[in-house]
Design a protein around this motif. Structure first.
Motif, PDB file in Angstrom:
ATOM      1  N   TYR A 283       3.277   0.721 -10.878  1.00  0.00           N
ATOM      2  CA  TYR A 283       3.215  -0.217  -9.763  1.00  0.00           C
ATOM      3  C   TYR A 283       3.439  -1.651 -10.236  1.00  0.00           C
ATOM      4  O   TYR A 283       4.169  -2.416  -9.609  1.00  0.00           O
ATOM      5  CB  TYR A 283       1.885  -0.108  -9.021  1.00  0.00           C
ATOM      6  CG  TYR A 283       1.839  -1.099  -7.892  1.00  0.00           C
ATOM      7  CD1 TYR A 283       2.575  -0.876  -6.745  1.00  0.00           C
ATOM      8  CD2 TYR A 283       1.123  -2.292  -8.009  1.00  0.00           C
ATOM      9  CE1 TYR A 283       2.603  -1.799  -5.730  1.00  0.00           C
ATOM     10  CE2 TYR A 283       1.147  -3.220  -6.997  1.00  0.00           C
ATOM     11  CZ  TYR A 283       1.886  -2.966  -5.865  1.00  0.00           C
ATOM     12  OH  TYR A 283       1.928  -3.898  -4.869  1.00  0.00           O
TER      13      TYR A 283
ATOM     14  N   TYR B   7      10.000  12.014  -7.385  1.00  0.00           N
ATOM     15  CA  TYR B   7       9.256  10.747  -7.295  1.00  0.00           C
ATOM     16  C   TYR B   7       9.832   9.742  -8.280  1.00  0.00           C
ATOM     17  O   TYR B   7      10.039   8.572  -7.956  1.00  0.00           O
ATOM     18  CB  TYR B   7       7.774  10.953  -7.611  1.00  0.00           C
ATOM     19  CG  TYR B   7       6.996  11.684  -6.554  1.00  0.00           C
ATOM     20  CD1 TYR B   7       7.165  11.379  -5.202  1.00  0.00           C
ATOM     21  CD2 TYR B   7       6.103  12.678  -6.889  1.00  0.00           C
ATOM     22  CE1 TYR B   7       6.455  12.064  -4.242  1.00  0.00           C
ATOM     23  CE2 TYR B   7       5.383  13.365  -5.927  1.00  0.00           C
ATOM     24  CZ  TYR B   7       5.570  13.052  -4.602  1.00  0.00           C
ATOM     25  OH  TYR B   7       4.870  13.723  -3.646  1.00  0.00           O
TER      26      TYR B   7
ATOM     27  N   SER C 174       0.836  -1.206   0.000  1.00  0.00           N
ATOM     28  CA  SER C 174       0.000   0.000   0.000  1.00  0.00           C
ATOM     29  C   SER C 174       0.867   1.251   0.000  1.00  0.00           C
ATOM     30  O   SER C 174       0.580   2.227  -0.705  1.00  0.00           O
ATOM     31  CB  SER C 174      -0.913   0.026   1.221  1.00  0.00           C
ATOM     32  OG  SER C 174      -1.664  -1.151   1.279  1.00  0.00           O
ATOM     33  N   GLY C 175       1.944   1.214   0.804  1.00  0.00           N
ATOM     34  CA  GLY C 175       2.859   2.355   0.833  1.00  0.00           C
ATOM     35  C   GLY C 175       3.463   2.615  -0.533  1.00  0.00           C
ATOM     36  O   GLY C 175       3.560   3.749  -0.991  1.00  0.00           O
ATOM     37  N   HIS C 176       3.841   1.514  -1.187  1.00  0.00           N
ATOM     38  CA  HIS C 176       4.430   1.612  -2.521  1.00  0.00           C
ATOM     39  C   HIS C 176       3.424   2.223  -3.498  1.00  0.00           C
ATOM     40  O   HIS C 176       3.745   3.135  -4.267  1.00  0.00           O
ATOM     41  CB  HIS C 176       4.824   0.203  -2.969  1.00  0.00           C
ATOM     42  CG  HIS C 176       5.803   0.190  -4.100  1.00  0.00           C
ATOM     43  ND1 HIS C 176       6.418  -0.954  -4.522  1.00  0.00           N
ATOM     44  CD2 HIS C 176       6.260   1.168  -4.885  1.00  0.00           C
ATOM     45  CE1 HIS C 176       7.222  -0.656  -5.528  1.00  0.00           C
ATOM     46  NE2 HIS C 176       7.140   0.617  -5.769  1.00  0.00           N
ATOM     47  N   TYR C 177       2.192   1.727  -3.421  1.00  0.00           N
ATOM     48  CA  TYR C 177       1.176   2.207  -4.355  1.00  0.00           C
ATOM     49  C   TYR C 177       0.840   3.672  -4.085  1.00  0.00           C
ATOM     50  O   TYR C 177       0.625   4.453  -5.016  1.00  0.00           O
ATOM     51  CB  TYR C 177      -0.087   1.341  -4.247  1.00  0.00           C
ATOM     52  CG  TYR C 177      -1.087   1.624  -5.336  1.00  0.00           C
ATOM     53  CD1 TYR C 177      -0.801   1.279  -6.657  1.00  0.00           C
ATOM     54  CD2 TYR C 177      -2.289   2.253  -5.066  1.00  0.00           C
ATOM     55  CE1 TYR C 177      -1.694   1.560  -7.673  1.00  0.00           C
ATOM     56  CE2 TYR C 177      -3.190   2.529  -6.079  1.00  0.00           C
ATOM     57  CZ  TYR C 177      -2.889   2.177  -7.378  1.00  0.00           C
ATOM     58  OH  TYR C 177      -3.765   2.454  -8.392  1.00  0.00           O
ATOM     59  N   ALA C 178       0.841   4.055  -2.786  1.00  0.00           N
ATOM     60  CA  ALA C 178       0.562   5.460  -2.451  1.00  0.00           C
ATOM     61  C   ALA C 178       1.616   6.365  -3.081  1.00  0.00           C
ATOM     62  O   ALA C 178       1.299   7.444  -3.599  1.00  0.00           O
ATOM     63  CB  ALA C 178       0.549   5.633  -0.935  1.00  0.00           C
ATOM     64  N   LEU C 179       2.870   5.897  -3.065  1.00  0.00           N
ATOM     65  CA  LEU C 179       3.942   6.689  -3.658  1.00  0.00           C
ATOM     66  C   LEU C 179       3.737   6.847  -5.160  1.00  0.00           C
ATOM     67  O   LEU C 179       3.923   7.926  -5.737  1.00  0.00           O
ATOM     68  CB  LEU C 179       5.284   6.011  -3.362  1.00  0.00           C
ATOM     69  CG  LEU C 179       6.534   6.821  -3.658  1.00  0.00           C
ATOM     70  CD1 LEU C 179       6.561   8.079  -2.804  1.00  0.00           C
ATOM     71  CD2 LEU C 179       7.777   5.991  -3.378  1.00  0.00           C
TER      72      LEU C 179
ATOM     73  N   SER D  40       8.554  13.925   1.060  1.00  0.00           N
ATOM     74  CA  SER D  40       7.452  14.156   1.997  1.00  0.00           C
ATOM     75  C   SER D  40       7.433  15.618   2.418  1.00  0.00           C
ATOM     76  O   SER D  40       6.373  16.249   2.496  1.00  0.00           O
ATOM     77  CB  SER D  40       7.597  13.284   3.239  1.00  0.00           C
ATOM     78  OG  SER D  40       7.705  11.950   2.888  1.00  0.00           O
TER      79      SER D  40
ATOM     80  N   SER E 179       2.609   6.983   2.515  1.00  0.00           N
ATOM     81  CA  SER E 179       3.742   6.165   2.085  1.00  0.00           C
ATOM     82  C   SER E 179       4.851   6.200   3.130  1.00  0.00           C
ATOM     83  O   SER E 179       5.436   5.180   3.492  1.00  0.00           O
ATOM     84  CB  SER E 179       4.231   6.716   0.744  1.00  0.00           C
ATOM     85  OG  SER E 179       5.297   5.991   0.285  1.00  0.00           O
TER      86      SER E 179
ATOM     87  N   LEU F  49      12.777   9.646   0.576  1.00  0.00           N
ATOM     88  CA  LEU F  49      11.327   9.665   0.808  1.00  0.00           C
ATOM     89  C   LEU F  49      10.976  10.801   1.771  1.00  0.00           C
ATOM     90  O   LEU F  49       9.963  11.492   1.591  1.00  0.00           O
ATOM     91  CB  LEU F  49      10.861   8.316   1.360  1.00  0.00           C
ATOM     92  CG  LEU F  49       9.345   8.128   1.410  1.00  0.00           C
ATOM     93  CD1 LEU F  49       8.748   8.200   0.023  1.00  0.00           C
ATOM     94  CD2 LEU F  49       8.971   6.816   2.056  1.00  0.00           C
TER      95      LEU F  49
ATOM     96  N   PHE G 138      10.660   0.492  -1.244  1.00  0.00           N
ATOM     97  CA  PHE G 138       9.649  -0.547  -1.023  1.00  0.00           C
ATOM     98  C   PHE G 138       9.942  -1.837  -1.784  1.00  0.00           C
ATOM     99  O   PHE G 138       9.068  -2.668  -1.931  1.00  0.00           O
ATOM    100  CB  PHE G 138       8.260  -0.025  -1.410  1.00  0.00           C
ATOM    101  CG  PHE G 138       7.754   1.033  -0.479  1.00  0.00           C
ATOM    102  CD1 PHE G 138       7.336   0.708   0.797  1.00  0.00           C
ATOM    103  CD2 PHE G 138       7.702   2.353  -0.866  1.00  0.00           C
ATOM    104  CE1 PHE G 138       6.872   1.678   1.668  1.00  0.00           C
ATOM    105  CE2 PHE G 138       7.246   3.334   0.000  1.00  0.00           C
ATOM    106  CZ  PHE G 138       6.832   2.990   1.265  1.00  0.00           C
TER     107      PHE G 138
END
Lengths: 661, 373
Positions: free
Chosen positions: B109, A137, A5-10, A101, A53, A97, A147
């Motif tokens: 992703y 990013y 999820s963290g990866h996808y949020a990034l 942020s 993330s 990161l 991640f």
């Protein structure tokens, strides 16, 4: 699930940043309010996703999920919780990161509190912010992804570099990054102004507080880093002119110049074009600092050449942003309206002098830092540019700067009276001369430059106080009246006085520490006594001790002076089993502003241990100075004339101001 | 499945962030303007004058200057009201968000992420997999315990053989010494210590190691391990007859089902001594022997066969290893596969044919195996 999820949020943050880079610009071009407003919601959403993330990565570190490569490489299940958290940014991927942020945080702040900015300016600023964000990013996802997973997770991590397992890591990098990245706001404003082709008063009003905020964090960050190096590395040095340090000093110098030129711009509507250039340069130097530290080019140009993906990527970012913004500047700056005129002897003139000296100082640091790199790339020859170069170039630039500092606030805007200012500084000059004479007499036959430098510092501090005394008409009107005027002074004036006095305080610390530092280096056995600067230090014994993820050898010293026991100091040497590395934990004993400093060397077979003991007179003033400066900045930032930030709708603002009183 | 659901939710939230301002037409807030800044500045001058910070003349000059700018700004802001944008532009932006966001996000992703991997927080892993927690972790725990209680002899006794098995011989030597100090001396421990010393010397029975084996034998004359290694020491010193005598004595005295019998017999064959009771299994590395002890006869046969096959494959790719060839030939002989032994002999000769030294070594070795050159 947390990791992915963290990866996808990034990834989503990247996608949002890309949209934020384009849509608002299109909106501004067609003057469509809805499209311009997309910038705001995407900036806030971007902040949300990056924060998620980052929180995911922190969670992974805290729960020791070694299926994430970054956690495996930099964490250990036995590490104390604090270092599990700080370890998140104690490595390359995590620190990048944190960088984005904070960038998203600043973007989010502009979006949230920028209601009173002209709509198109806000759209442009946020779009530029998104360009920078998108680049970083991409950099993180492609070359430094925190991640990435390990299919068969190892049971134990490789631990964090022991030198970094310290409270300093919790404070220093976030502060420094808040400073570095904070300058991205003034950069975005500058580029937005160039894109729009005009600089209005709202622009000036916004840039100064944001620059000030970034500057405060950077000041504290650098001071904190310096103190950390002082107590952790065990050499008792606090500044090494090391490229990594210079990388943070350069944006600080440029940022300090920017702060002062932004002042001219806000108050006098002058120096507009120069302020825009400084904004661009300051953030460019922040980017350069990131490049120097993160690409590995400093360790060795060759190491950089063998694994160039990261370095080349950052170099590309540098090239695009610095080259792009400077070309934009060259193209659009002539179109910007020049501001008001002023006489050479005036507050503006003093600030221009300040800018000239600061930028020249910055240029010398730049050359001293990059010349060895360039030489190594071109000829393969390795040279190191160290303290002598900087002492010979940096100091001569700072002496006139410090001499001029007290004059600046005393000069009037537009047309100043140098003679009048000099008269008002008479007291400061006399105090400086007395201080010089006293120090010279006291240390007769010692260093000749030191008393002069102390005199200069006294002049700077007294000059700041003179300015205050002048403003409240101290001793000329009844004391109670002065007190009332003091309360009525804008907080920015107090801030100026504190920040300028901080310079003098730091200078005193630097001079005393470098000139009258005493040291004892030798090998001691239990019950040996070392005598340093009037203190007797007796080694009571050596004891092994077990820490959570290390073993340490603790030496106990009893410190006495004139037969009176003062304290016990316990320096130690720690061995970290996982990395097979050791650190020295220096023991510090603070007496006023001075410190006793003990660090341990290697133990020899006959039970003796190498010991370095320093007495550092007034060393703490080196860091009190920057803290004072930052405090001054904070006062200035809290000044309601700035706190309003950008103008509020007129009526509401007037009411708010009344309430504040 | 939950993961994809979360992803979908996040994507929807992101798309919403883009679409929301696009949907809010009508009241377009025009943002702040310069005029307000100048009004604030004018107010500030009044304040400063009241506090006595600036004089009346300066204040007037400043007021005039700001008023001039105020007028100019008021002029401009009148001209620059944002127009109501076109619907088509907004539609395009909405489509970009609806299509672009999921496409960009999923393409990045799917290339970088590992959606099939769940989380592995350490706490959960140690709870679930306590029994097969890797050895290294247990060792670390025991070591940490012993660091705090260095006189715990039982702990050292448990730890030492594990360290030895892990190949951490230096640590194992220290552990055995501590075990002997705190848990008492015994022949077994002395012999194990000697073995660990040997391990740290790369398999050579050093003087130190030999001293330990001798101490072990002094404590217990029948200690199999110590006797075996003393024989090995003799062999390494070139005293093959002494070695053979020692080992023959072991085989004669030891119980007939002793697990070390095959090992000693193979060693005896190596030094050319006659084996009481005939040839048995080939020499195996120590670790393998230890493992083989717990196996049934059939399993052991399979294991030996597997090892021999592995050896054969290795030699096919790297034929320089004369010792290896000899071991292979001997293994085939012991397993009763004479044909294979002969063909291995031929292969070996071919492999080392270019190297006179090795060839001589090989031929000598083959002679001792009873396969004449």
């Amino acid at each position: 699930m947390i990791a992915e999820s963290g990866h996808y949020a990034l990834v989503l943050a990247l996608a949002l940043a890309l949209i934020q880079s384009i849509v608002p610009i299109v909106g501004a071009r067609w003057r469509d309010a809805a499209l311009m407003n997309v910038a705001r919601s995407t900036a806030l959403a971007q902040l949300l996703f990056v924060a998620a993330s980052f929180a995911a990565l922190v969670t992974l570190h805290v729960t020791s999920d070694f299926s994430v490569a970054n956690v495996y490489e930099n964490s250990h299940s036995l590490k104390p919780l604090l270092y599990k958290i700080t370890g998140v940014w104690g490595n390359h991927e995590g620190s990048m990161l944190l960088w984005v942020s904070i960038l998203a945080l600043f973007g989010g702040l502009v979006a949230a509190f920028g209601n009173n900015l002209p709509l198109s300016l806000r759209a442009h600023v946020l779009a530029v912010q998104a360009w920078v964000a998108s680049a970083f990013y991409l950099f993180i996802l492609i070359t430094s992804n925190p991640f990435l997973r390990i299919a068969n997770p190892p049971i134990e991590g490789r631990d964090l570099n022991p030198v970094l397992q310290d409270i300093g890591l919790a404070v220093h990098p976030p502060m420094l990054y808040l400073g570095y990245v904070g300058f991205s706001i003034s950069f975005s404003f500058a580029v937005a102004a160039l894109l729009e082709g005009r600089i209005d008063a709202a622009w000036a009003r916004w840039v100064r507080p944001w620059t000030l905020m970034a500057w405060i964090f950077l000041t504290l960050g650098i001071a904190m880093g310096s103190y950390w190096a002082y107590y952790e590395l065990g050499w008792g040095g606090w500044w090494f002119w090391d490229p990594v340090e210079n990388a943070s000093l350069m944006p600080w110098l440029a940022g300090t110049a920017l702060l002062h030129s932004a002042l001219v711009m806000e108050k006098r509507n002058a120096l507009k074009v120069w302020t825009v250039l400084l904004s661009i340069l300051t953030f460019s130097l922040s980017l350069l600092g990131t490049f120097l530290v993160r690409s590995g080019v400093l360790t060795s140009v060759h190491a950089f050449a063998t694994d160039p993906t990261r370095g080349v990527f950052i170099l590309l970012i540098l090239f695009v942003f610095i080259g792009g913004s400077l070309s934009l500047y060259a193209w659009r700056a002539p179109a910007l309206k020049q501001g008001g005129l002023f006489a050479p002897i005036s507050r503006e003139g003093a600030l221009v002098l300040n800018n000239l000296l600061l930028t020249t100082a910055c240029a010398t640091v730049f050359i001293g830092t990059l010349y060895p790199l360039a030489l190594e790339v071109l000829t393969g020859e390795k040279i190191s540019v160290g303290a002598p170069f900087f002492n010979f170039t940096f100091a001569p630039l700072f002496v006139p700067l410090l001499l001029a500092v007290p004059f600046g606030p005393l000069l009037a805007w537009k047309r100043g009276d140098l003679l009048g200012a000099a008269q008002r500084l008479m007291v400061a000059g006399i105090v400086a001369l007395v201080a010089m004479a006293l120090v010279f007499a006291w240390t007769y036959g010692g260093a000749t430059l030191a008393p002069l430098a102390i005199g200069l510092a006294a002049f700077v501090i007294m000059g700041a106080l003179c300015d205050l005394a002048e403003r409240i008409a101290l001793f000329r009107i009844p004391f109670s009246l002065s007190l009332r005027r003091a309360r009525g002074l804008p907080r920015a004036t107090w801030g100026t006085a504190f920040a300028h006095a901080g310079l003098g305080v730091a200078l005193i610390g630097i001079v005393c520490e470098t000139t009258w530092n005493t040291e004892y280096i030798g090998s001691m056995k239990p019950d040996d006594v070392a005598r340093v600067a009037g203190y007797q230090l007796r080694l009571d014994g050596l004891n092994p001790r077990q820490g959570p993820n290390y073993r340490e050898m603790v030496a106990q010293f009893t410190v006495t002076r004139d037969g009176e026991k003062i304290s016990v100091m316990t320096p130690s040497k720690r061995n970290f089993t996982t990395r097979g590395a050791s650190t020295t934990e220096a023991a510090l004993l603070t007496r006023g502003a001075s410190q006793l400093y003990i660090s341990l060397g290697d133990a020899s077979a006959d039970g003796a241990i190498a010991v370095r003991i320093y007495h550092k007179p007034l060393v703490l003033m080196i860091w009190w100075g920057p803290v004072l400066m930052a405090f001054g900045g904070l006062l200035s930032l809290s000044d309601r004339r700035l706190r309003v930030g950008a103008p509020k709708p007129a009526k509401a603002a007037a009411r708010a101001l009344q309430a504040a009183e | 499945m939950t993961l994809w659901f979360v992803f979908a939710l996040m994507t929807v939230a992101a798309i919403f962030a883009v679409l929301w301002p696009l949907s809010r037409r009508g009241r377009a807030d025009s943002g702040g303007s310069e005029v307000v800044v100048y009004r604030d500045q004018l107010a500030e001058i009044d304040r400063d004058m009241a506090a006595g910070i600036i004089g009346a003349a300066e204040a007037d000059a400043a007021r005039i200057e700001i008023s001039r700018r105020l007028l100019a700004a008021a002029d401009q802001s009148g001209r620059e009201e944002p127009v109501q944008g076109s619907l088509s532009l907004r539609r395009t932006a909405a489509i970009v968000a609806l299509v672009g966001l999921p496409v960009i996000a999923s393409s990045f992703y799917l290339a970088l992420g590992s959606p099939r991997l769940g989380d592995f927080p350490l706490a959960e892993r140690s709870r679930v997999a306590d029994a097969n927690q890797p050895l290294a972790n247990l060792v670390a725990q025991v070591e940490a315990h012993l660091e705090k209680n260095p006189t715990d002899g039982r702990g050292w006794t448990v730890l030492a053989p594990v360290l030895s098995r892990l190949g951490r011989y230096d640590d194992a030597v220290r552990a055995y010494r501590n075990a002997i100090t705190y848990a008492g001396d015994s022949a077994d421990r002395r012999a194990d210590l000697g073995e660990a010393l040997m391990g740290s010397a790369g398999g050579v029975v050093t003087a130190d190691a030999k001293a330990e084996f001798e101490r072990a034998v002094a404590l217990n004359g029948d200690d199999a391990k110590a006797n075996y290694f003393l024989g090995l020491a003799a062999e390494q010193d070139g005293r093959k007859a002494d070695a053979a005598a020692l080992w023959q004595k072991m085989l004669a005295k030891g119980p007939s089902d002793a697990p070390w019998r095959p090992l000693v017999q193979a060693a005896l064959v190596r030094v050319g001594g006659s084996v009481p009771g005939g040839v048995s299994a080939p020499a195996l590395p120590d670790g393998a022997v230890a493992a083989a002890q717990d196996m049934s006869e059939a399993d052991r046969g399979t294991m030996i066969k597997g090892m021999v096959d592995r050896l054969a494959t290795r030699l096919k790719t790297n034929g320089d290893d004369v010792e290896g060839w000899l071991r292979l030939v001997r293994a085939y002989l012991v397993m009763g596969e004479r044909d294979k032994a002969m063909s291995a002999r031929a292969d070996a000769r071919q492999a080392v044919a270019n190297d006179a030294d090795r060839l001589r070594q090989l031929n000598e070795g083959l002679k001792t195996l009873g396969l004449d050159g």
